[in-house]
Design a protein around this motif. Structure first.
Motif, PDB file in Angstrom:
ATOM      1  N   LEU A  38      -4.823  -1.589   0.537  1.00 23.08           N
ATOM      2  CA  LEU A  38      -5.325  -1.044  -0.722  1.00 23.08           C
ATOM      3  C   LEU A  38      -4.232  -0.276  -1.447  1.00 23.08           C
ATOM      4  O   LEU A  38      -4.043  -0.438  -2.660  1.00 23.08           O
ATOM      5  CB  LEU A  38      -6.494  -0.091  -0.472  1.00 23.08           C
ATOM      6  CG  LEU A  38      -7.877  -0.652  -0.328  1.00 23.08           C
ATOM      7  CD1 LEU A  38      -8.857   0.435   0.080  1.00 23.08           C
ATOM      8  CD2 LEU A  38      -8.328  -1.303  -1.619  1.00 23.08           C
ATOM      9  N   LEU A  39      -3.538   0.566  -0.715  1.00 23.61           N
ATOM     10  CA  LEU A  39      -2.480   1.375  -1.323  1.00 23.61           C
ATOM     11  C   LEU A  39      -1.360   0.499  -1.868  1.00 23.61           C
ATOM     12  O   LEU A  39      -0.869   0.729  -2.985  1.00 23.61           O
ATOM     13  CB  LEU A  39      -1.933   2.382  -0.313  1.00 23.61           C
ATOM     14  CG  LEU A  39      -2.910   3.483   0.100  1.00 23.61           C
ATOM     15  CD1 LEU A  39      -2.364   4.278   1.262  1.00 23.61           C
ATOM     16  CD2 LEU A  39      -3.228   4.389  -1.077  1.00 23.61           C
ATOM     17  N   TYR A  42      -2.150  -0.950  -5.154  1.00 32.47           N
ATOM     18  CA  TYR A  42      -2.032  -0.003  -6.267  1.00 32.47           C
ATOM     19  C   TYR A  42      -0.590   0.450  -6.493  1.00 32.47           C
ATOM     20  O   TYR A  42      -0.329   1.305  -7.326  1.00 32.47           O
ATOM     21  CB  TYR A  42      -2.907   1.226  -6.016  1.00 32.47           C
ATOM     22  CG  TYR A  42      -4.365   1.001  -6.294  1.00 32.47           C
ATOM     23  CD1 TYR A  42      -4.869   1.035  -7.587  1.00 32.47           C
ATOM     24  CD2 TYR A  42      -5.248   0.751  -5.250  1.00 32.47           C
ATOM     25  CE1 TYR A  42      -6.212   0.828  -7.837  1.00 32.47           C
ATOM     26  CE2 TYR A  42      -6.596   0.547  -5.485  1.00 32.47           C
ATOM     27  CZ  TYR A  42      -7.072   0.587  -6.792  1.00 32.47           C
ATOM     28  OH  TYR A  42      -8.404   0.383  -7.037  1.00 32.47           O
ATOM     29  N   SER A  82     -10.580  10.101  -3.206  1.00 35.34           N
ATOM     30  CA  SER A  82      -9.601   9.014  -3.052  1.00 35.34           C
ATOM     31  C   SER A  82     -10.286   7.720  -2.628  1.00 35.34           C
ATOM     32  O   SER A  82      -9.934   6.639  -3.110  1.00 35.34           O
ATOM     33  CB  SER A  82      -8.536   9.392  -2.015  1.00 35.34           C
ATOM     34  OG  SER A  82      -7.828  10.523  -2.436  1.00 35.34           O
ATOM     35  N   LEU A  86      -9.887   4.477  -4.877  1.00 42.77           N
ATOM     36  CA  LEU A  86      -9.120   3.360  -4.319  1.00 42.77           C
ATOM     37  C   LEU A  86      -9.978   2.174  -3.880  1.00 42.77           C
ATOM     38  O   LEU A  86      -9.539   1.033  -3.976  1.00 42.77           O
ATOM     39  CB  LEU A  86      -8.278   3.834  -3.135  1.00 42.77           C
ATOM     40  CG  LEU A  86      -7.155   4.810  -3.464  1.00 42.77           C
ATOM     41  CD1 LEU A  86      -6.519   5.336  -2.181  1.00 42.77           C
ATOM     42  CD2 LEU A  86      -6.113   4.171  -4.364  1.00 42.77           C
TER      43      LEU A  86
END
Length: 128
Positions: A38-39, A42, A82, A86
């Motif tokens: 996920l990070l 992004y 978060s 996210l």
């Protein structure tokens, strides 16, 4: 009245700390690969994914114990926020299969964490 309020704060701490700790234990057992993905999606360093252990293991333990509650509750709330940003943004205006808000659990965690940030842990805690 103060005694009842302290008991209420303890129940709030247990109500959010214990279930979130279960999520954290699951992350310890199964890893955080999906959070790292996920990070990366992004454009954020996947190393920040390890923060989930602070938000879902350390902070809940501190909340349950009532130790450094304002700091722990803030970390917990940031963790919940978060997770919404996210991983759950597509559910902000969605309902679950039973007609409730799809984000109700995370929202409850977030709001109770903020309430504990403002109120403190109460009498039944390790730190005052």
């Amino acid at each position: 009245m103060k005694k009842e309020m302290d008991l209420g704060l303890l129940l709030m701490r247990l109500a959010i700390g214990f279930p979130m700790l279960i999520y954290g234990i699951s992350k310890i057992q199964n890893g955080i690969a999906f959070i790292k993905e996920l990070l990366i999606g992004y454009g954020i360093s996947p190393l920040l994914g390890y923060g989930v252990y602070i938000g879902e293991v350390v902070a809940p333990i501190l909340i349950i114990l009532g130790f450094r509650i304002r700091f722990a509750a803030l970390i917990f709330a940031i963790n919940c926020f978060s997770a919404i940003v996210l991983a759950q943004m597509d559910k902000v205006f969605a309902l679950n299969d039973y007609g409730g808000w799809a984000l109700e659990l995370l929202a409850i965690y977030l709001i109770i964490a903020m309430a504990l940030f403002f109120t403190g842990a109460g009498k039944y805690s390790l730190s005052k």
